[in-house]
Design an enzyme around this catalytic site. Structure first.
Site, short mmCIF file in Angstrom:
data_model
loop_
_atom_site.label_atom_id
_atom_site.label_comp_id
_atom_site.label_asym_id
_atom_site.label_seq_id
_atom_site.Cartn_x
_atom_site.Cartn_y
_atom_site.Cartn_z
N GLU A 170 18.59 -1.59 3.44
CA GLU A 170 18.42 -2.71 4.30
C GLU A 170 18.46 -2.52 5.51
O GLU A 170 17.63 -2.58 6.91
CB GLU A 170 18.89 -3.71 4.38
CG GLU A 170 19.15 -4.79 2.85
CD GLU A 170 17.51 -4.95 2.97
OE1 GLU A 170 16.76 -5.74 3.21
OE2 GLU A 170 16.76 -5.61 1.72
N HIS A 267 6.00 -4.28 -1.28
CA HIS A 267 6.82 -3.59 -1.77
C HIS A 267 5.52 -3.21 -3.64
O HIS A 267 6.29 -2.73 -4.23
CB HIS A 267 8.03 -5.00 -2.38
CG HIS A 267 8.14 -5.42 -1.70
ND1 HIS A 267 7.89 -6.01 -0.64
CD2 HIS A 267 9.69 -5.11 -1.48
CE1 HIS A 267 8.98 -7.14 -0.63
NE2 HIS A 267 10.01 -5.95 -0.52
ZN LIG Z 1 12.64 -4.13 2.27
#
Ligand SMILES: [Zn+2]
Length: 345
Positions: A170, A267
């Protein structure tokens, strides 16, 4: 800096909406309602983030030191919440607070000691984290100016503050935002998958650095330990993208361009550059933070916000040439890795 909502949708959630949707399909009614409510909330947060643009300048701390603060959101959604620990504060009774504090510190130390970077923006930015966000919240995210952690529902997710790679992933979204010229990598298509991949790369490298693991010893997993055993073992594998036996049942990541998904989720296709990094680290055959990590890091300023996989391949080869020489074995290893995943011919 001019805020551009297209370039800064960098509110990255560690659990992709797609995964929550799939889990909702299999869940009982109460759990399904919880997951769907959380999906709605995620979309709302993303909208807020897009409207707000880049982090406020007030977040920059002075001096070249760490400035961490952890807040307790008290199971509400107002951020940041009550201040519960700061840089010079002793550990508190709440484990989540200490984990968020320690893992942000390890990530800061990695960037400072290994890559000579002073925090997320390279300029001493404060690292703020809020824990106990909302109720049974199954996610953690970087909202462009701070980290936010749910506790997980205890049924599908165990919580997020204990996973160093999740936190480094993150915070690296912030690094990318501040380092790739033009305000970061656009969060869609190949540039979006690269954005995700760079966060996985440094998520894994920070974990390997912390555990002092060679590329052979490392598990190359992202999010190991955050899932309940009934869901799976990890979110993704950089060594074996798409191997559901080592990740979870919905892992649809390709490892090479042969499995590239047109219009795929960021993703999903991130499996390809993830695997290229893994292969490069294995070929370089030293700790990932000694060569492969610095090469990828030096490539960031060579990218543009709409960079393709091939642009990233060229930039990392170029960075290896700058660091080790044009005809170096390091540059050859990086090139061979991108060839193996079918990005370079
Ligand atoms: Zn990410």
């Amino acid at each position: 800096m001019q805020a551009d909502k297209h370039l800064h949708p960098c509110c990255c959630f560690i659990i992709p909406p797609k995964m929550l949707r799939k889990l909702a399909l299999d869940a009982d009614e109460a759990e399904r309602k919880l997951l769907l409510d959380q999906l709605e909330r995620s979309a709302f947060i993303r909208g807020q983030r897009a409207a707000r643009g880049v982090a406020a300048p007030g977040l920059v701390a002075s001096g070249g030191e760490k400035h961490r603060t952890v807040y307790d959101a008290g199971h509400g959604t107002r951020l940041p919440g009550k201040r519960v620990r700061d840089e010079n504060g002793a550990p508190v009774a709440d484990t989540a607070v200490n984990q968020a504090f320690d893992n942000a510190g390890t990530t800061y130390d990695f960037y400072e000691q290994v890559l000579r970077r002073n925090s997320i923006d390279g300029n001493g930015m404060r690292i703020d984290s809020s824990v106990h966000y909302s109720k049974k919240y199954n996610n953690a995210f970087w909202n462009g100016s701070q980290m936010v952690y749910g506790d997980g529902d205890g049924k599908l997710f165990n919580g997020f503050t204990g996973a160093l790679d999740v936190i480094a992933h993150e915070l690296t979204h912030g690094v990318t935002q501040y380092t790739v010229p033009g305000g970061g990598l656009v969060y869609e298509g190949q540039s979006g998958a690269l954005n995700e991949s760079i966060s996985d790369v440094f998520g894994s490298v920070v974990k390997q650095w912390h555990l002092k693991q060679t590329p052979q010893q490392a598990d190359w997993l992202i999010g190991a330990g955050i899932l309940a055993p009934s869901v799976g073992k990890a979110l993704r594998s950089m060594a074996e993208p798409g191997n559901t036996a080592v990740t979870w049942s919905g892992d649809d990541q390709p490892a090479t361009m042969a499995g590239y998904v047109e219009d795929g989720d960021v993703h999903t296709n991130s499996g390809i550059p993830n695997h290229a990094f893994y292969l490069a680290a294995m070929k370089l055959n030293v700790n990932s933070w000694e060569k492969a990590g610095p090469i990828w890091y030096q490539a960031l300023p060579l990218l543009r916000s709409n960079a393709s996989f091939l642009d990233a391949a060229n930039a990392t080869v170029k960075a290896a040439q700058v660091l080790y020489g044009t005809g170096s074995s390091e540059a050859a290893a990086v090139q061979a890795a991108w060839r193996e995943v079918g990005v370079m011919s």
